[in-house]
Design a protein around this motif. Structure first.
Motif, PDB file in Angstrom:
ATOM      1  N   MET A   1      22.073   4.635  13.718  1.00  0.00           N
ATOM      2  CA  MET A   1      20.851   3.889  13.993  1.00  0.00           C
ATOM      3  C   MET A   1      20.053   3.830  12.976  1.00  0.00           C
ATOM      4  SD  MET A   1      18.832   3.403  17.431  1.00  0.00           S
ATOM      5  CE  MET A   1      18.290   5.138  17.617  1.00  0.00           C
ATOM      6  N   SER A   2      19.223   2.772  12.247  1.00  0.00           N
ATOM      7  CA  SER A   2      18.318   3.044  11.353  1.00  0.00           C
ATOM      8  C   SER A   2      17.169   3.578  11.725  1.00  0.00           C
ATOM      9  CB  SER A   2      18.291   1.640  10.658  1.00  0.00           C
ATOM     10  OG  SER A   2      17.695   0.560  11.688  1.00  0.00           O
ATOM     11  N   LEU A   3      16.304   4.088  10.734  1.00  0.00           N
ATOM     12  CA  LEU A   3      15.078   4.555  11.344  1.00  0.00           C
ATOM     13  C   LEU A   3      13.938   3.418  11.520  1.00  0.00           C
ATOM     14  CD1 LEU A   3      13.294   7.372  11.277  1.00  0.00           C
ATOM     15  CD2 LEU A   3      12.479   6.873   8.778  1.00  0.00           C
ATOM     16  N   GLN A   4      13.408   3.627  12.747  1.00  0.00           N
ATOM     17  CA  GLN A   4      12.335   2.541  12.998  1.00  0.00           C
ATOM     18  C   GLN A   4      11.238   2.535  12.024  1.00  0.00           C
ATOM     19  OE1 GLN A   4      11.125   2.604  17.279  1.00  0.00           O
ATOM     20  NE2 GLN A   4      13.297   3.272  17.849  1.00  0.00           N
ATOM     21  N   ARG A   5      10.624   1.337  11.817  1.00  0.00           N
ATOM     22  CA  ARG A   5       9.633   1.248  10.747  1.00  0.00           C
ATOM     23  C   ARG A   5       8.325   2.001  11.086  1.00  0.00           C
ATOM     24  NH1 ARG A   5       9.640  -4.981   8.652  1.00  0.00           N
ATOM     25  NH2 ARG A   5      11.764  -4.882   7.638  1.00  0.00           N
ATOM     26  N   ARG A   6       7.900   2.292  12.338  1.00  0.00           N
ATOM     27  CA  ARG A   6       6.979   3.025  12.726  1.00  0.00           C
ATOM     28  C   ARG A   6       6.906   4.499  12.367  1.00  0.00           C
ATOM     29  NH1 ARG A   6       9.016   2.119  18.060  1.00  0.00           N
ATOM     30  NH2 ARG A   6       9.661   4.304  18.832  1.00  0.00           N
ATOM     31  N   HIS A   7       8.351   4.911  12.069  1.00  0.00           N
ATOM     32  CA  HIS A   7       8.424   6.161  11.793  1.00  0.00           C
ATOM     33  C   HIS A   7       8.688   6.517  10.150  1.00  0.00           C
ATOM     34  CE1 HIS A   7      10.434   6.989  15.741  1.00  0.00           C
ATOM     35  NE2 HIS A   7       9.276   7.033  16.004  1.00  0.00           N
ATOM     36  N   LEU A   8       8.436   5.325   9.405  1.00  0.00           N
ATOM     37  CA  LEU A   8       8.510   5.327   7.985  1.00  0.00           C
ATOM     38  C   LEU A   8       7.227   5.803   7.356  1.00  0.00           C
ATOM     39  CD1 LEU A   8      10.530   1.902   7.031  1.00  0.00           C
ATOM     40  CD2 LEU A   8      11.360   4.311   6.842  1.00  0.00           C
ATOM     41  N   PRO A   9       7.099   6.695   6.380  1.00  0.00           N
ATOM     42  CA  PRO A   9       5.916   7.106   5.706  1.00  0.00           C
ATOM     43  C   PRO A   9       4.981   5.948   5.052  1.00  0.00           C
ATOM     44  CG  PRO A   9       7.807   8.051   4.485  1.00  0.00           C
ATOM     45  CD  PRO A   9       8.474   7.163   5.747  1.00  0.00           C
ATOM     46  N   ASP A  10       4.026   6.236   5.256  1.00  0.00           N
ATOM     47  CA  ASP A  10       3.140   5.245   4.391  1.00  0.00           C
ATOM     48  C   ASP A  10       3.315   5.785   2.952  1.00  0.00           C
ATOM     49  OD1 ASP A  10       0.805   4.168   3.168  1.00  0.00           O
ATOM     50  OD2 ASP A  10      -0.361   3.714   4.880  1.00  0.00           O
ATOM     51  N   LEU A  11       3.375   4.759   2.038  1.00  0.00           N
ATOM     52  CA  LEU A  11       3.432   5.175   0.627  1.00  0.00           C
ATOM     53  C   LEU A  11       2.281   5.931   0.210  1.00  0.00           C
ATOM     54  CD1 LEU A  11       5.675   2.511  -0.950  1.00  0.00           C
ATOM     55  CD2 LEU A  11       6.254   4.797  -0.436  1.00  0.00           C
ATOM     56  N   ARG A  12       0.916   5.381   0.805  1.00  0.00           N
ATOM     57  CA  ARG A  12      -0.447   5.872   0.177  1.00  0.00           C
ATOM     58  C   ARG A  12      -0.436   7.422   0.717  1.00  0.00           C
ATOM     59  NH1 ARG A  12      -4.093   1.404   2.656  1.00  0.00           N
ATOM     60  NH2 ARG A  12      -2.342   1.578   4.192  1.00  0.00           N
ATOM     61  N   VAL A  13       0.196   7.625   1.857  1.00  0.00           N
ATOM     62  CA  VAL A  13      -0.039   8.994   2.317  1.00  0.00           C
ATOM     63  C   VAL A  13       0.779   9.969   1.537  1.00  0.00           C
ATOM     64  CG1 VAL A  13       0.643  10.451   4.562  1.00  0.00           C
ATOM     65  CG2 VAL A  13      -0.575   8.317   4.716  1.00  0.00           C
ATOM     66  N   LEU A  14       2.084   9.381   1.039  1.00  0.00           N
ATOM     67  CA  LEU A  14       3.118  10.143   0.167  1.00  0.00           C
ATOM     68  C   LEU A  14       2.499  10.514  -1.138  1.00  0.00           C
ATOM     69  CD1 LEU A  14       6.478   8.827   0.886  1.00  0.00           C
ATOM     70  CD2 LEU A  14       5.606  10.758   1.648  1.00  0.00           C
ATOM     71  N   GLN A  15       1.676   9.503  -1.519  1.00  0.00           N
ATOM     72  CA  GLN A  15       0.906   9.555  -2.763  1.00  0.00           C
ATOM     73  C   GLN A  15      -0.106  10.697  -2.778  1.00  0.00           C
ATOM     74  OE1 GLN A  15      -1.520   6.481  -4.207  1.00  0.00           O
ATOM     75  NE2 GLN A  15      -0.981   6.917  -6.337  1.00  0.00           N
ATOM     76  N   THR A  16      -0.834  10.940  -1.778  1.00  0.00           N
ATOM     77  CA  THR A  16      -1.652  11.869  -1.306  1.00  0.00           C
ATOM     78  C   THR A  16      -1.267  13.213  -1.198  1.00  0.00           C
ATOM     79  OG1 THR A  16      -3.230  10.409  -0.137  1.00  0.00           O
ATOM     80  CG2 THR A  16      -3.592  12.585   0.319  1.00  0.00           C
ATOM     81  N   PHE A  17       0.019  13.192  -0.597  1.00  0.00           N
ATOM     82  CA  PHE A  17       0.758  14.405  -0.501  1.00  0.00           C
ATOM     83  C   PHE A  17       1.254  15.013  -1.872  1.00  0.00           C
ATOM     84  CE2 PHE A  17       4.860  16.424  -0.556  1.00  0.00           C
ATOM     85  CZ  PHE A  17       4.770  17.574   0.086  1.00  0.00           C
ATOM     86  N   GLU A  18       1.559  14.176  -2.758  1.00  0.00           N
ATOM     87  CA  GLU A  18       1.992  14.563  -3.966  1.00  0.00           C
ATOM     88  C   GLU A  18       0.559  14.958  -4.715  1.00  0.00           C
ATOM     89  OE1 GLU A  18       4.634  12.220  -7.605  1.00  0.00           O
ATOM     90  OE2 GLU A  18       2.753  11.279  -6.719  1.00  0.00           O
ATOM     91  N   GLN A  19      -0.176  14.195  -4.649  1.00  0.00           N
ATOM     92  CA  GLN A  19      -1.413  14.662  -5.652  1.00  0.00           C
ATOM     93  C   GLN A  19      -1.917  16.178  -4.942  1.00  0.00           C
ATOM     94  OE1 GLN A  19      -2.443  13.577  -8.181  1.00  0.00           O
ATOM     95  NE2 GLN A  19      -1.125  12.007  -8.108  1.00  0.00           N
ATOM     96  N   ALA A  20      -1.834  16.265  -3.685  1.00  0.00           N
ATOM     97  CA  ALA A  20      -2.504  17.426  -3.273  1.00  0.00           C
ATOM     98  C   ALA A  20      -1.332  18.791  -3.591  1.00  0.00           C
ATOM     99  CB  ALA A  20      -2.557  17.471  -1.580  1.00  0.00           C
ATOM    100  N   ALA A  21      -0.175  18.385  -3.586  1.00  0.00           N
ATOM    101  CA  ALA A  21       0.852  19.499  -4.203  1.00  0.00           C
ATOM    102  C   ALA A  21       0.675  19.783  -5.485  1.00  0.00           C
ATOM    103  CB  ALA A  21       2.143  18.791  -3.818  1.00  0.00           C
ATOM    104  N   ARG A  22       0.287  18.740  -6.308  1.00  0.00           N
ATOM    105  CA  ARG A  22       0.436  19.118  -7.619  1.00  0.00           C
ATOM    106  C   ARG A  22      -1.054  19.965  -8.098  1.00  0.00           C
ATOM    107  NH1 ARG A  22      -1.824  16.160 -12.331  1.00  0.00           N
ATOM    108  NH2 ARG A  22      -2.544  14.203 -10.985  1.00  0.00           N
TER     109      ARG A  22
END
Length: 299
Positions: A1-22
């Motif tokens: 079963m495909s992942l429901q859209r409400r469970h997909l990560p927000d790309l802006r949040v992923l970008q924030t995570f990436e910058q914080a990790a960097r």
């Protein structure tokens, strides 16, 4: 079963995570993203709640990725790259243009491909080039491109390899060097520049020409062909280089072929297309092969 859209990560949040990790710091990530530090903290907390595990260990003045954060980071990189590519290509389509995605080794792209691309683009108005310089074999699904110019053996999972040309190395010296040696044996006393990723290149060259050299690995070491070119130009010694990468320097005299004693390596250049996508790149592939045939890379 495909992942429901409400469970997909927000790309802006992923970008924030990436910058914080960097940066290893929420405040510096906030400055780069034009957000407040509390906004960064909130987005990271929301992502951690969505995943169900901490992504960072908090410490005074810094944050450190947890094991889960380390696992997520390369996937975040991949998703952000795919999103950026999708937007670029969508923008080209909206402008009634097409995009050709190419991957090539950095020095090859800069020194051989880039000077020739304007000629191809002049023949194909409305085409945009999306050029990347990722090294090694990669998954076309993770890093999609239409064609990769690959150096090595004709092995690429999920790709179709077509031979482009062999690699022939020549010994090269700078314009301040003394008179060119007459034989391979007379080249042996010259200081040598070595490529760290190919430590056997000079020993193989001497062996190929029947010259026994003690400590053939002596000299200076660099980890990129572009640095080897600059080292020779600076007068640090002699290097074995593919002639096609130093066309400009040979033409203006900044580099000279020290000795007409070429050496063909076991590896070659190949054009690699993802399975099922060869027709899309047929024109560019034919043009590349024509450029090599007109002015062979091995010359």
């Amino acid at each position: 079963m495909s992942l429901q859209r409400r469970h997909l990560p927000d790309l802006r949040v992923l970008q924030t995570f990436e910058q914080a990790a960097r940066h290893g710091n929420f405040t510096r990530a906030a400055e780069e993203l034009a957000l407040t530090q509390s906004a960064v903290s909130r987005q990271i907390r929301e992502l951690e709640e969505q995943i169900g595990t901490p992504l960072f260990e908090r410490a005074p003045g810094r944050v450190v990725l947890t094991r889960a954060g380390e696992d997520l980071l390369p996937e975040a990189h991949r998703l952000l790259r795919l999103a950026e590519r999708a937007l670029r290509h969508a923008g080209a389509g909206a402008a009634q243009e097409s995009v050709l995605s190419i991957n090539a080794l950095p020095t090859f792209a800069a020194r051989w491909l880039m000077p020739r691309l304007p000629g191809y683009l002049a023949q194909h108005p409305g085409l945009r080039i999306d050029l990347s310089t990722r090294k090694g074999v990669f998954d076309f699904d993770d890093s999609p491109c239409d064609l990769a110019i690959h150096y090595g053996q004709p092995n690429w999972p999920g790709g179709i390899c077509s031979y482009l040309c062999s690699e022939i190395m020549v010994p090269v010296i700078g314009d301040t060097a003394a008179e060119c040696p007459a034989t391979p044996a007379k080249l042996a006393p010259l200081p040598r520049i070595h490529l760290a990723e190919r430590p056997g290149l000079w020993p193989d060259w001497f062996a190929h020409h029947g010259v026994a050299v003690e400590r053939a690995g002596e000299g200076h070491w660099v980890d990129q062909i572009s640095l080897a070119i600059e080292a020779v130009k600076a007068g640090m010694g002699c290097a074995l280089l593919p002639r096609y990468l130093i066309e400009r320097e040979l033409a203006d005299g900044r580099l000279r072929v020290a000795l007409d004693a070429p050496y063909s390596t076991e590896k070659a250049y190949y054009l690699v297309t993802p399975e099922g996508r060869s027709e899309r790149v047929a024109a560019f592939r034919d043009w590349l092969i024509g450029e090599v045939s007109f002015r062979p890379l091995a010359d």
